[in-house]
Write a protein that holds these residues in place. Structure first.
Motif, PDB file in Angstrom:
ATOM      1  N   ALA A 129      38.213   2.743  61.334  1.00 15.89           N
ATOM      2  CA  ALA A 129      38.919   3.565  62.319  1.00 15.89           C
ATOM      3  C   ALA A 129      40.412   3.249  62.276  1.00 15.89           C
ATOM      4  O   ALA A 129      40.806   2.089  62.427  1.00 15.89           O
ATOM      5  N   PRO A 130      41.254   4.260  62.075  1.00 15.78           N
ATOM      6  CA  PRO A 130      42.689   4.006  61.943  1.00 15.78           C
ATOM      7  C   PRO A 130      43.376   3.786  63.286  1.00 15.78           C
ATOM      8  O   PRO A 130      42.800   3.998  64.358  1.00 15.78           O
ATOM      9  N   VAL A 131      44.635   3.383  63.211  1.00 11.47           N
ATOM     10  CA  VAL A 131      45.488   3.268  64.390  1.00 11.47           C
ATOM     11  C   VAL A 131      45.681   4.654  64.987  1.00 11.47           C
ATOM     12  O   VAL A 131      45.874   5.639  64.266  1.00 11.47           O
ATOM     13  N   ASP A 132      45.635   4.736  66.304  1.00 11.90           N
ATOM     14  CA  ASP A 132      45.830   6.010  66.997  1.00 11.90           C
ATOM     15  C   ASP A 132      47.321   6.324  67.059  1.00 11.90           C
ATOM     16  O   ASP A 132      48.073   5.648  67.783  1.00 11.90           O
ATOM     17  N   PRO A 133      47.799   7.359  66.331  1.00 13.28           N
ATOM     18  CA  PRO A 133      49.238   7.654  66.339  1.00 13.28           C
ATOM     19  C   PRO A 133      49.729   8.192  67.676  1.00 13.28           C
ATOM     20  O   PRO A 133      50.940   8.208  67.926  1.00 13.28           O
ATOM     21  N   ASP A 134      48.821   8.629  68.525  1.00 14.59           N
ATOM     22  CA  ASP A 134      49.209   9.187  69.820  1.00 14.59           C
ATOM     23  C   ASP A 134      49.240   8.142  70.931  1.00 14.59           C
ATOM     24  O   ASP A 134      49.458   8.491  72.098  1.00 14.59           O
ATOM     25  N   ASP A 135      49.011   6.873  70.583  1.00 14.48           N
ATOM     26  CA  ASP A 135      49.020   5.812  71.586  1.00 14.48           C
ATOM     27  C   ASP A 135      49.887   4.661  71.094  1.00 14.48           C
ATOM     28  O   ASP A 135      49.386   3.586  70.739  1.00 14.48           O
ATOM     29  N   PRO A 136      51.223   4.862  71.069  1.00 10.96           N
ATOM     30  CA  PRO A 136      52.090   3.821  70.505  1.00 10.96           C
ATOM     31  C   PRO A 136      52.037   2.502  71.260  1.00 10.96           C
ATOM     32  O   PRO A 136      52.266   1.441  70.676  1.00 10.96           O
TER      33      PRO A 136
END
Length: 312
Positions: A97-104
């Motif tokens: 599961a990648p890093v969530d780009p919408d939750d900096p």
């Protein structure tokens, strides 16, 4: 071979890898990336990656084997060796599961720093090729020159490039002894495995190799220096790296003398790619891209080494 022609067979390999040992399959599938340097597809818990045309099989095999030996740091491969597919080499990996780009605010800066420190402290296996970070920076400059030689942002980027030492421009060997380095660290290179909430692992071994460990800290250092990464996030990243015994910077005191060259090089690479991509898309550079170009302009007026504080 084009990506469109490659996708059916690449997907078939991901399907075979996903179902090899599975009792049941949710069959979540899709194309994760289609770029000149990589085509990546997922099927259930398996990911198949077709590497860039012309990739040397020997170095790639060593990089994949290194990931297999460091499963607590790097995502371990599903298959021990790259396999040919037409004019490409394919590697197989578990899905993470990648890093969530919408939750900096949830960006795993501490995890990234700790994994880097552990990677840098791991012995580089015999025969592992050099880390490819400087080579990628040089490729970015070549792309800028080819795509946008007359762009008004090109001169400050090229002037900043000219101030870098030869090793950072891939024109001379990196100073040694080299340590095991990732070569292209950014938040897109972290995944949780097993998904969705397993421990963080580093992915993408294409640039893995022996080299200057400060390079792996160069991108977040550059973002901090350019005002694109908040000081609090940078402080967390640096503190976690030091706490894990990372060798790229002194354990205490000002780290900037150790990071200066890498931060400058990654700033130049980022700016070169930004200007080239904007030109190829027929659009002006945006505010963030212009900030990196402006940083190059400041760097070109103040050659290294920097003073005791990072540039403002």
């Amino acid at each position: 071979m084009t990506a469109d022609a490659l996708l059916p067979e690449l997907t078939a390999r991901a399907v075979r890898a996903a179902h090899r040992d599975a009792d049941g399959c949710p069959c979540e599938a899709g194309v994760l990336a289609v770029r000149p340097d990589a085509t990546v597809v997922r099927h259930a818990g398996a990911v198949a990656k077709a590497h860039a045309p012309g990739t040397d099989p020997g170095p790639l095999a060593l990089r994949v084997a290194t990931a297999a030996r460091l499963p607590g740091i790097l995502l371990p491969p599903l298959a021990p060796h790259p396999a040919p597919l037409h004019d490409r080499l394919v590697t197989l990996w578990p899905y993470g599961a990648p890093v969530d780009p919408d939750d900096p605010d949830a960006a795993p800066w501490e995890a990234a720093a700790t994994l880097l420190a552990r990677l840098h402290r791991s012995p580089a296996p015999p025969g592992l090729p050099p880390m490819r970070g400087p080579a990628k920076a040089a490729q970015a400059i070549a792309r800028l020159v080819a795509a946008a030689p007359d762009h008004p942002a090109a001169p400050p980027v090229l002037r900043a490039w000219a101030t870098l030492p030869a090793w950072a421009r891939a024109e001379a060997p990196m100073p040694g002894p080299g340590r095991l380095c990732h070569g292209d660290l950014h938040l897109g290179q972290l995944v949780r495995h097993p998904a969705p909430d397993g421990p963080w692992k580093l992915i993408d071994v294409d640039d893995l190799g022996a080299g200057v460990p400060a390079w792996d800290l160069g991108r977040p250092a550059a973002w901090f220096a350019c005002g694109l990464l908040p000081p609090e996030a940078w402080s967390r990243f640096l503190a976690a790296y030091r706490a894990a015994g990372g060798p790229a910077v002194p354990a205490t005191g000002d780290p900037w003398a150790a990071l200066d060259t890498a931060a400058r090089a990654l700033t130049v690479q980022t700016a070169a790619l930004a200007v080239a991509k904007a030109t190829e898309a027929g659009r002006p550079v945006d505010e963030v891209e212009q900030a990196v170009v402006d940083a190059c302009d400041r760097m070109s007026r103040r050659p290294p080494p920097l003073a005791d504080a990072p540039p403002k």
